[in-house]
Motif scaffolding. Structure first.
Motif, PDB file in Angstrom:
ATOM      1  N   VAL A 152      -3.536   1.987  14.066  1.00 11.95           N
ATOM      2  CA  VAL A 152      -4.907   2.302  14.680  1.00 11.95           C
ATOM      3  C   VAL A 152      -6.017   2.605  13.692  1.00 11.95           C
ATOM      4  O   VAL A 152      -7.106   2.255  13.696  1.00 11.95           O
ATOM      5  N   ASP A 153      -5.605   3.519  12.960  1.00 11.41           N
ATOM      6  CA  ASP A 153      -6.382   4.161  11.655  1.00 11.41           C
ATOM      7  C   ASP A 153      -6.819   2.793  10.656  1.00 11.41           C
ATOM      8  O   ASP A 153      -7.976   2.877  10.238  1.00 11.41           O
ATOM      9  N   PHE A 154      -5.844   2.041  10.559  1.00 13.48           N
ATOM     10  CA  PHE A 154      -6.065   0.858   9.731  1.00 13.48           C
ATOM     11  C   PHE A 154      -7.037  -0.204  10.312  1.00 13.48           C
ATOM     12  O   PHE A 154      -8.002  -0.733   9.638  1.00 13.48           O
ATOM     13  N   LEU A 155      -6.920  -0.388  11.697  1.00 14.39           N
ATOM     14  CA  LEU A 155      -7.903  -1.095  12.315  1.00 14.39           C
ATOM     15  C   LEU A 155      -9.445  -0.695  12.076  1.00 14.39           C
ATOM     16  O   LEU A 155     -10.169  -1.419  11.952  1.00 14.39           O
ATOM     17  N   ARG A 156      -9.345   0.825  12.083  1.00 12.58           N
ATOM     18  CA  ARG A 156     -10.872   1.309  11.967  1.00 12.58           C
ATOM     19  C   ARG A 156     -11.535   0.953  10.495  1.00 12.58           C
ATOM     20  O   ARG A 156     -12.416   1.034  10.456  1.00 12.58           O
ATOM     21  N   GLU A 157     -10.736   0.507   9.711  1.00 10.61           N
ATOM     22  CA  GLU A 157     -10.988   0.330   8.176  1.00 10.61           C
ATOM     23  C   GLU A 157     -11.047  -1.361   7.821  1.00 10.61           C
ATOM     24  O   GLU A 157     -11.417  -1.855   6.627  1.00 10.61           O
ATOM     25  N   MET A 158     -10.698  -2.162   8.819  1.00 10.14           N
ATOM     26  CA  MET A 158     -10.249  -3.415   8.566  1.00 10.14           C
ATOM     27  C   MET A 158     -11.352  -4.357   8.476  1.00 10.14           C
ATOM     28  O   MET A 158     -11.536  -5.325   7.779  1.00 10.14           O
ATOM     29  N   TYR A 159     -12.682  -4.070   9.139  1.00 12.37           N
ATOM     30  CA  TYR A 159     -13.632  -4.730   9.210  1.00 12.37           C
ATOM     31  C   TYR A 159     -14.495  -4.721   8.045  1.00 12.37           C
ATOM     32  O   TYR A 159     -14.948  -3.454   7.375  1.00 12.37           O
ATOM     33  N   GLY A 160     -15.098  -5.689   7.619  1.00 10.67           N
ATOM     34  CA  GLY A 160     -16.145  -5.672   6.626  1.00 10.67           C
ATOM     35  C   GLY A 160     -15.874  -6.977   5.762  1.00 10.67           C
ATOM     36  O   GLY A 160     -14.767  -7.514   5.584  1.00 10.67           O
ATOM     37  N   ASN A 161     -16.594  -7.423   4.803  1.00 11.55           N
ATOM     38  CA  ASN A 161     -16.467  -8.645   4.139  1.00 11.55           C
ATOM     39  C   ASN A 161     -15.934  -8.236   2.368  1.00 11.55           C
ATOM     40  O   ASN A 161     -15.660  -9.177   1.713  1.00 11.55           O
ATOM     41  N   GLN A 162     -16.151  -6.996   2.164  1.00 11.26           N
ATOM     42  CA  GLN A 162     -15.926  -6.464   0.723  1.00 11.26           C
ATOM     43  C   GLN A 162     -14.225  -6.077   0.740  1.00 11.26           C
ATOM     44  O   GLN A 162     -13.733  -5.489   1.551  1.00 11.26           O
ATOM     45  N   PRO A 163     -13.502  -6.399  -0.247  1.00 13.42           N
ATOM     46  CA  PRO A 163     -13.839  -7.237  -1.538  1.00 13.42           C
ATOM     47  C   PRO A 163     -13.781  -8.952  -1.182  1.00 13.42           C
ATOM     48  O   PRO A 163     -12.928  -9.267  -0.476  1.00 13.42           O
ATOM     49  N   LEU A 164     -14.747  -9.650  -1.657  1.00 19.93           N
ATOM     50  CA  LEU A 164     -14.637 -10.907  -1.601  1.00 19.93           C
ATOM     51  C   LEU A 164     -13.678 -11.859  -2.476  1.00 19.93           C
ATOM     52  O   LEU A 164     -13.338 -12.852  -2.274  1.00 19.93           O
ATOM     53  N   HIS A 165     -13.265 -11.001  -3.546  1.00 18.19           N
ATOM     54  CA  HIS A 165     -12.343 -11.854  -4.555  1.00 18.19           C
ATOM     55  C   HIS A 165     -11.198 -11.165  -4.675  1.00 18.19           C
ATOM     56  O   HIS A 165     -11.157  -9.825  -4.564  1.00 18.19           O
ATOM     57  N   TRP A 166      -9.991 -11.745  -4.636  1.00 19.32           N
ATOM     58  CA  TRP A 166      -8.596 -10.899  -4.705  1.00 19.32           C
ATOM     59  C   TRP A 166      -8.431 -10.750  -6.246  1.00 19.32           C
ATOM     60  O   TRP A 166      -8.668 -11.342  -7.092  1.00 19.32           O
ATOM     61  N   ASN A 167      -7.982  -9.372  -6.338  1.00 20.10           N
ATOM     62  CA  ASN A 167      -7.240  -9.100  -7.579  1.00 20.10           C
ATOM     63  C   ASN A 167      -6.229  -8.176  -7.371  1.00 20.10           C
ATOM     64  O   ASN A 167      -6.167  -7.504  -6.308  1.00 20.10           O
ATOM     65  N   ASP A 168      -5.158  -8.522  -8.128  1.00 21.77           N
ATOM     66  CA  ASP A 168      -3.545  -8.056  -7.870  1.00 21.77           C
ATOM     67  C   ASP A 168      -3.742  -6.343  -7.871  1.00 21.77           C
ATOM     68  O   ASP A 168      -2.879  -5.701  -7.587  1.00 21.77           O
ATOM     69  N   ASP A 169      -4.854  -5.696  -8.700  1.00 21.86           N
ATOM     70  CA  ASP A 169      -4.865  -4.389  -8.615  1.00 21.86           C
ATOM     71  C   ASP A 169      -5.584  -3.869  -7.618  1.00 21.86           C
ATOM     72  O   ASP A 169      -5.664  -2.431  -7.578  1.00 21.86           O
ATOM     73  N   LEU A 170      -6.113  -4.613  -6.458  1.00 15.62           N
ATOM     74  CA  LEU A 170      -6.745  -3.931  -5.382  1.00 15.62           C
ATOM     75  C   LEU A 170      -5.435  -2.923  -4.566  1.00 15.62           C
ATOM     76  O   LEU A 170      -4.337  -3.470  -4.710  1.00 15.62           O
ATOM     77  N   GLN A 171      -6.046  -1.847  -4.100  1.00 12.85           N
ATOM     78  CA  GLN A 171      -5.249  -0.953  -3.393  1.00 12.85           C
ATOM     79  C   GLN A 171      -5.707  -0.638  -2.133  1.00 12.85           C
ATOM     80  O   GLN A 171      -6.803  -0.809  -1.844  1.00 12.85           O
ATOM     81  N   GLY A 172      -4.777  -0.028  -1.307  1.00 11.19           N
ATOM     82  CA  GLY A 172      -5.439   0.693   0.054  1.00 11.19           C
ATOM     83  C   GLY A 172      -5.838  -0.235   0.749  1.00 11.19           C
ATOM     84  O   GLY A 172      -5.555  -1.554   0.765  1.00 11.19           O
ATOM     85  N   ASN A 173      -7.059   0.296   1.587  1.00 11.41           N
ATOM     86  CA  ASN A 173      -7.758  -0.645   2.724  1.00 11.41           C
ATOM     87  C   ASN A 173      -8.534  -1.798   2.036  1.00 11.41           C
ATOM     88  O   ASN A 173      -8.463  -2.884   2.678  1.00 11.41           O
ATOM     89  N   ASP A 174      -8.914  -1.587   0.572  1.00  7.94           N
ATOM     90  CA  ASP A 174      -9.555  -2.739   0.207  1.00  7.94           C
ATOM     91  C   ASP A 174      -8.599  -3.861   0.011  1.00  7.94           C
ATOM     92  O   ASP A 174      -9.083  -5.242   0.366  1.00  7.94           O
ATOM     93  N   ARG A 175      -7.623  -3.601  -0.477  1.00  6.80           N
ATOM     94  CA  ARG A 175      -6.541  -4.683  -0.613  1.00  6.80           C
ATOM     95  C   ARG A 175      -6.223  -5.324   0.757  1.00  6.80           C
ATOM     96  O   ARG A 175      -5.967  -6.400   0.879  1.00  6.80           O
ATOM     97  N   LEU A 176      -5.738  -4.067   1.675  1.00  4.59           N
ATOM     98  CA  LEU A 176      -5.283  -4.884   3.103  1.00  4.59           C
ATOM     99  C   LEU A 176      -6.532  -5.736   3.729  1.00  4.59           C
ATOM    100  O   LEU A 176      -6.202  -6.623   4.291  1.00  4.59           O
ATOM    101  N   ARG A 177      -7.556  -5.194   3.491  1.00  3.94           N
ATOM    102  CA  ARG A 177      -8.908  -6.260   4.329  1.00  3.94           C
ATOM    103  C   ARG A 177      -9.024  -7.329   3.508  1.00  3.94           C
ATOM    104  O   ARG A 177      -9.440  -8.293   4.324  1.00  3.94           O
ATOM    105  N   CYS A 178      -8.853  -7.391   2.383  1.00  5.37           N
ATOM    106  CA  CYS A 178      -8.996  -8.691   1.442  1.00  5.37           C
ATOM    107  C   CYS A 178      -7.992  -9.509   2.001  1.00  5.37           C
ATOM    108  O   CYS A 178      -8.216 -10.928   2.171  1.00  5.37           O
TER     109      CYS A 178
END
Length: 277
Positions: A152-178
């Motif tokens: 449920v904590d992840f669902l709170r962070e899931m929405y949003g359009n950023q980041p728009l470009h994948w990078n293997d170095d993405l971490q945390g919620n930015d990585r999961l959201r992408c």
């Protein structure tokens, strides 16, 4: 996991059209009894029978598999007060059902991608720089969180359009959201794989600087057949390495099933068109 054999069918977006699904299953069973069924997501919402649809697919047990779509994730978020229901949502029956907790728990344990032989199933799309193997691995990262104690904590962070470009170095919620955005929302990207997530579905396939994700040059999933939904204005797409199955049942179109082994096509009409919203 079952193999992609003559008895396996891929089925397009349901969006709560249970009566259409029952009609389609009758056709499938009269042709290939007890066939395996793979749903490409958006099991619920906008149609009139979301609760019945979810109950039916869950009751199919091992006969059925499904990947998560954006409407399915919206249901999970709405159930926990993270997203408000839209005026056109048809999720109240599920949220008020006596078996809601069992249904939601079953839903959150669905994957975001799966593979049967040379068929890769996702709801929306795959970034061009992802191979099938990488897509499955990244989808599993999200599944591990959704199926874990802090989902449920992840669902709170899931929405949003950023980041728009994948990078293997993405971490945390930015990585999961992408990852989630690519697998459940993607329609357009540029030649380098930068996603365009603002355009509505009714937009055609001619956004300046962007192209449908499956037409991106040097797409790394060209060696498999990608099976997807999410884009009803495209209609049925059948290419040697691509199956687009959202034929707009909920909008008055058809519900589509394709037998994987030989591309045999089965369709039923939606008995009552819903109003887009």
């Amino acid at each position: 996991m079952p193999s992609a054999s003559a008895s396996a069918y891929a089925i397009g977006d349901l969006q709560g059209c249970c009566s259409s699904l029952l009609s389609l299953l009758e056709k499938i069973d009269s042709t290939t009894p007890n066939s395996h069924l793979i749903f490409v997501g958006d099991l619920v919402n906008r149609g009139p029978q979301s609760l019945q649809t979810l109950r039916l697919i869950r009751a199919l047990g091992e006969r059925a598999q499904a990947v998560l779509g954006n409407h399915d994730l919206h249901l999970l978020a709405a159930a926990h007060g993270i997203r408000k229901l839209h005026r056109s949502d048809t999720l109240d029956e599920i949220l008020n059902a006596p078996d809601r907790d069992e249904l939601l728990d079953w839903l959150r344990h669905r994957p975001l991608a799966l593979c049967l032989q040379d068929h890769l199933f996702v709801h929306a799309g795959v970034l061009p720089q992802w191979s099938a193997t990488k897509t499955l691995s990244l989808a599993q990262e999200v599944a591990d969180v959704l199926q874990g104690p802090n989902w449920v904590d992840f669902l709170r962070e899931m929405y949003g359009n950023q980041p728009l470009h994948w990078n293997d170095d993405l971490q945390g919620n930015d990585r999961l959201r992408c990852i989630v955005n690519a697998l459940t929302r993607l329609r357009f990207c540029d030649k380098d794989g930068t996603m365009e997530l603002a355009a509505k579905e009714s937009t055609g396939i001619s956004l300046p600087g962007y192209l449908p994700w499956f037409d991106a040059p040097q797409r790394q999933t060209e060696d498999v057949t990608v099976v997807f939904g999410h884009w009803s204005t495209l209609g049925l797409i059948q290419r040697p390495n691509l199956l687009g199955l959202d034929t707009g049942c909920v909008w008055g179109g058809k519900l589509t099933a394709v037998r994987l082994a030989d591309r045999a096509l089965l369709q039923v009409s939606c008995p009552q068109a819903q109003r887009p919203g």
